[in-house]
Write an enzyme that holds these catalytic residues in place. Structure first.
Site, mmCIF file in Angstrom:
data_model
loop_
_atom_site.group_PDB
_atom_site.id
_atom_site.type_symbol
_atom_site.label_atom_id
_atom_site.label_comp_id
_atom_site.label_asym_id
_atom_site.label_seq_id
_atom_site.Cartn_x
_atom_site.Cartn_y
_atom_site.Cartn_z
ATOM 1 N N GLY A 347 0.760 -1.147 0.033
ATOM 2 C CA GLY A 347 0.231 -0.022 0.104
ATOM 3 C C GLY A 347 0.748 1.153 0.099
ATOM 4 N N PRO A 348 0.131 2.486 -0.322
ATOM 5 C CA PRO A 348 0.993 3.650 -0.430
ATOM 6 C C PRO A 348 1.570 4.063 0.925
ATOM 7 C CG PRO A 348 -1.406 3.991 -0.605
ATOM 8 C CD PRO A 348 -1.268 2.696 -0.655
ATOM 9 N N PRO A 349 2.672 4.950 1.099
ATOM 10 C CA PRO A 349 3.129 5.406 2.218
ATOM 11 C C PRO A 349 2.089 6.036 3.326
ATOM 12 C CG PRO A 349 4.507 6.228 0.598
ATOM 13 C CD PRO A 349 3.059 5.593 0.061
ATOM 14 N N GLY A 350 2.143 5.801 4.633
ATOM 15 C CA GLY A 350 1.339 6.603 5.536
ATOM 16 C C GLY A 350 0.049 5.765 5.931
ATOM 17 N N VAL A 351 -0.132 4.792 5.241
ATOM 18 C CA VAL A 351 -1.510 3.976 5.773
ATOM 19 C C VAL A 351 -1.335 3.069 6.746
ATOM 20 C CG1 VAL A 351 -2.210 4.038 3.275
ATOM 21 C CG2 VAL A 351 -0.801 1.936 4.074
ATOM 22 N N GLY A 352 -0.191 2.722 7.642
ATOM 23 C CA GLY A 352 -0.050 2.020 8.733
ATOM 24 C C GLY A 352 0.350 0.970 8.546
ATOM 25 N N LYS A 353 1.340 0.634 7.547
ATOM 26 C CA LYS A 353 1.675 -0.892 7.436
ATOM 27 C C LYS A 353 2.728 -1.343 8.441
ATOM 28 C CE LYS A 353 3.324 -0.015 3.175
ATOM 29 N NZ LYS A 353 3.043 1.442 3.111
ATOM 30 N N SER A 669 -3.539 3.161 -18.768
ATOM 31 C CA SER A 669 -5.127 3.609 -18.431
ATOM 32 C C SER A 669 -5.476 5.116 -18.899
ATOM 33 C CB SER A 669 -5.393 3.363 -17.060
ATOM 34 O OG SER A 669 -4.495 4.278 -16.256
ATOM 35 N N LYS A 712 -8.052 6.082 -7.637
ATOM 36 C CA LYS A 712 -8.418 7.041 -8.813
ATOM 37 C C LYS A 712 -9.719 7.791 -8.323
ATOM 38 C CE LYS A 712 -6.022 4.938 -12.448
ATOM 39 N NZ LYS A 712 -6.297 4.038 -13.831
#
Length: 767
Positions: A347-353, A669, A712
């Site tokens: 997942g993208p940075p900052g989502v709490g991984k 896309s 998106k």
């Protein structure tokens, strides 16, 4: 007769012997196929040493005629063949046929040897070989029995040399020597040489034994001296240290093999002189071995409901990964021998991984270790250095286990998508062995050199982009995708997690941040998929409030922060969520999905007098450039349907630009947006600025599905988009989008581009 040639580098095939090879390149596979189809499985085998590039003019003029006995196609695409050496042949010339080497051979292998010379040579070889095998243990005496019934001198020599301890270069000389008498002389010389070398080794061994006996004598004397010193109360510091090490060894929880290894090293250390350069290396190694948690484990919490409550308190949402952990613990409670899962959070940075992995460890009462592999190109960072090197130490895995004193922690391997391969080895291959449940119970660190059981460890990996994870590594992982948070989710996280944490850490109970202020921070001060920047800004507010209270600038009874006074703490807006750009001819909003979340992708098209050249700018990748070419071809083939003059398309240069030129852009896309922007420019109509679109387009105008629809959609909401064209095959993905986002956008699924064009006719500004 012409035959294909295979050139071996560093390998030698002799007659009456076999060699097994594996190929993964097309040239070698073609070589084997040609031999099988056109030459009855016959092939010429020659060899080279210390040569990188093959020069056919320097290949030996004598080669081995081989026969392909077996050919197997392996599951990984490689071919494995077994080639048997038949005889030596003369080479008239080598030449290339396309990328393959072939040779013209002259079979002159029928040499004439006088019977007396032949018999004498055979008897001499058998005699000297029999004498040598009785004294030299490095040569198996079974070879004597193997040649007992052979009367061909050449066959005897080729059989014996394969059992001799000679190097590959010497074997190459045997392969390239046609004269049997000459090879007989070479073999006898090698037998004499091996006998002489063994005698030298015996003499050296005798001298070494004398030194060992001397060392043993010193050891006995030291033991006696130790007893004497103990009687008179004169014990050295080293002796106390050794006694302490032996006590630790007795209390160490490890298997007998490990204890035996440590005991031997302690004895070596005890006998070693204090001036020895190796003493500090050995002492450090003993400390590592005694401090590792060989059999020390923590007990897992098996209360499923309590674990679930702990995870929910630490993180909002992320139900899939939480459920996966709960499922694993439920199965483990039923069967304790099951291996730990290898989870990869993407997942993208900052989502709490990272914090989620730590929370998993805390919730099940396990220790936690974090190892970042971003940018690592040296496998020794993971599996350590050999202890013979100066300042050598174990790798990150063993070091972490020693630190937490547990052999079943949660180990987080962070950012595996940023790992790289260097000249010091391939860290990816090391991770493959590390994460394989079938073999990581015998993990060996280069420094420790003893197997350590990692099967009880729970490995969790993280990555920002799933496409950048090496494919062999990805195959071993259970991928769990963590999408970015919606505005509603961020509001909930700030209200229930971030603000309470800051209240506790800053020790301020008189601050109230209204939802309107939090929403404004999310919209006007951050642009991210996670909540990392949101957390920083909330912390900044608390710091400023605390500073103003200390200065006496505000009343500390109760401070309320809302949308109206937020600028006093965070300054002016960084981002404006309202799309103020007016609709323009040739400008269309595409959508992008990056490792930092979703965003709009404005596409600009202009044209001017030229020769139909297509110009693309804005740091575009190959795939998006191909999409632009497909879009233009589709328009040229259907120009009448779009009210475009064909002469305008071929007599003008078309310039397509996607702003933010410093940021690389890739993917198919943007195909429908590129098509629409070109049509808008040539048809002279505007597309409303609250409309966006995504989808791959084909030369027939069909719209193919794309990924990242949720991200998106979030990017569209942040940029005030109200309508979105999507591929019809993505319609089912709408269920994964949170309702607070889905209800704010009108999604228009389409099969073909003409559907978009028709609907735009009803929505456009000036058509």
């Amino acid at each position: 007769m012409n035959l294909p040639v295979i050139v071996l580098k560093g390998l030698v095939l002799l007659p009456k012997n076999e060699i097994r090879l594996e190929f993964d390149d097309k040239v070698s596979k073609s070589l084997i196929d040609i031999s099988s189809v056109f030459h009855n499985d016959e092939i010429l085998v020659t060899n080279l040493f210390n040569v990188d590039k093959i020069d056919i003019n320097k290949l030996p003029k004598i080669s081995i005629l081989g026969k392909i006995k077996n050919k197997i196609l392996l599951p990984d695409g490689k071919s494995r063949v077994t080639i048997e050496g038949i005889k030596r042949v003369n080479i008239l010339e080598y030449f290339y046929v396309d990328d393959l080497i072939e040779a013209t051979i002259i079979d002159k292998n029928n040499e004439f040897i006088d019977d007396d010379i032949l018999n004498a040579s055979i008897r001499k070889i058998k005699y000297e070989l029999n004498k040598c095998t009785k004294t030299v243990p490095t040569i198996s005496n079974s070879v004597v029995g193997m040649i007992d019934g052979i009367n061909d001198l050449s066959d005897i020599i080729d059989t014996v040399v394969t059992y001799m301890p000679i190097d590959k270069k010497r074997l190459s000389e045997y392969a390239n020597t046609l004269d049997s008498i000459k090879r007989c002389e070479m073999l006898l010389a090698d037998i004499y040489k091996e006998s002489s070398l063994y005698q030298i080794e015996k003499d050296l061994e005798s001298k070494v034994k004398e030194e060992i006996d001397k060392t043993q004598r010193e050891y006995i004397l030291k033991e006696k001296l130790k007893v004497i010193k103990k009687e008179i109360g004169d014990i050295s510091l080293k002796e106390e240290e050794i006694a302490n090490l032996k006590d630790k060894l007795e209390n160490l929880s490890a298997n007998d093999e490990i204890k035996s290894r440590i005991r031997k090293d302690i004895n070596r250390y005890e006998l070693m002189s204090d001036t020895s350069p190796e003493i500090s290396i050995l002492r450090n190694y003993i400390d590592w071995m005694l401090s590792l948690p060989w059999n020390n484990s923590t007990d897992d919490l098996d209360d499923i409901n309590l674990i679930s409550d702990r995870l929910n308190k630490s993180h909002f949402g992320l139900d899939e990964v939480k459920n996966r952990v709960i499922e694993y613990l439920a199965v483990k409670k039923n069967n304790s021998s099951i291996n730990s899962p290898v989870i990869c959070l993407v997942g993208p940075p900052g989502v709490g991984k990272t914090t989620l992995a730590k929370s998993i460890a805390n919730s099940i009462n396990r220790k936690f270790i974090k190892i970042s592999v971003a940018g690592i190109n040296d496998e020794s960072e993971i599996i350590g250095h050999r202890k013979s090197y100066v300042s050598a130490s174990p790798g990150g895995i063993i070091s972490g286990l020693r630190r937490v004193k547990s052999n079943n922690p949660v180990i987080l391997i962070d950012e595996v998508d940023k790992i790289s391969k260097g000249y010091n080895g391939d860290p990816t291959s090391t991770l493959l062995d590390l994460l394989d449940n079938n073999q990581n119970d015998k993990f060996i660190d280069n420094y420790i050199e003893e197997p350590f059981d990692l099967s009880k460890v729970m490995f969790i990996l993280t990555a920002n982009n799933i496409n950048d994870i090496p494919l062999p590594l990805k195959d071993r992982l259970e991928i769990i995708k963590i999408d970015g948070y919606s505005e509603y989710e961020k509001l909930d996280i700030a209200r229930n997690y971030l603000i309470p944490v800051n209240v506790k850490s800053h020790k301020i109970n008189c601050v109230s941040i209204k939802d309107s202020a939090i929403t404004s921070i999310i919209r006007n001060y951050t642009k991210e998929s996670g909540v990392r920047e949101l957390e920083r800004l909330i912390s900044k507010i608390f710091r400023k409030v605390l500073t103003r209270i200390m200065r006496g600038e505000v009343d500390n009874n109760y401070i309320t922060i809302d949308k109206n006074n937020l600028f006093e703490y965070l300054g002016k807006y960084k981002y404006n969520t309202f799309n103020k750009i007016e609709a323009q001819i040739g400008v269309v909003n595409g959508l992008s999905c990056t490792s930092y979340g979703g965003d709009i992708l404005p596409i600009e098209v202009n044209y001017y007098k030229g020769k139909g050249k297509l110009i693309l700018t804005g740091s575009l990748g190959d795939i998006i450039k191909e999409s632009a070419a497909i879009a233009l071809s589709y328009i040229k083939a259907n120009y009448k349907k779009f009210n475009i003059r064909y002469e305008d398309l071929i007599n003008n240069d078309i310039h397509i630009h996607i702003p933010s030129g410093a940021i690389s852009k890739e993917g198919p896309s943007a195909g429908v947006a590129l098509t629409t922007s070109i049509i808008s420019a040539f048809s002279n109509f505007k597309v409303a600025n609250d409309i966006s679109m995504t989808g791959e387009i084909t030369l027939r105008g069909n719209i193919l599905p794309v990924g990242g629809l949720k991200e998106k959609s979030m990017g569209a909401i942040m940029n005030n988009i109200s309508k979105m064209f999507i591929p019809y095959d993505n319609k089912e993905d709408l269920d994964d989008i949170p309702s607070d986002i889905r209800n704010k956008i009108k999604y228009i699924p389409v099969h073909n581009y003409l559907e978009i064009y028709k609907k735009l006719g009803d929505m456009s500004v000036n058509r």
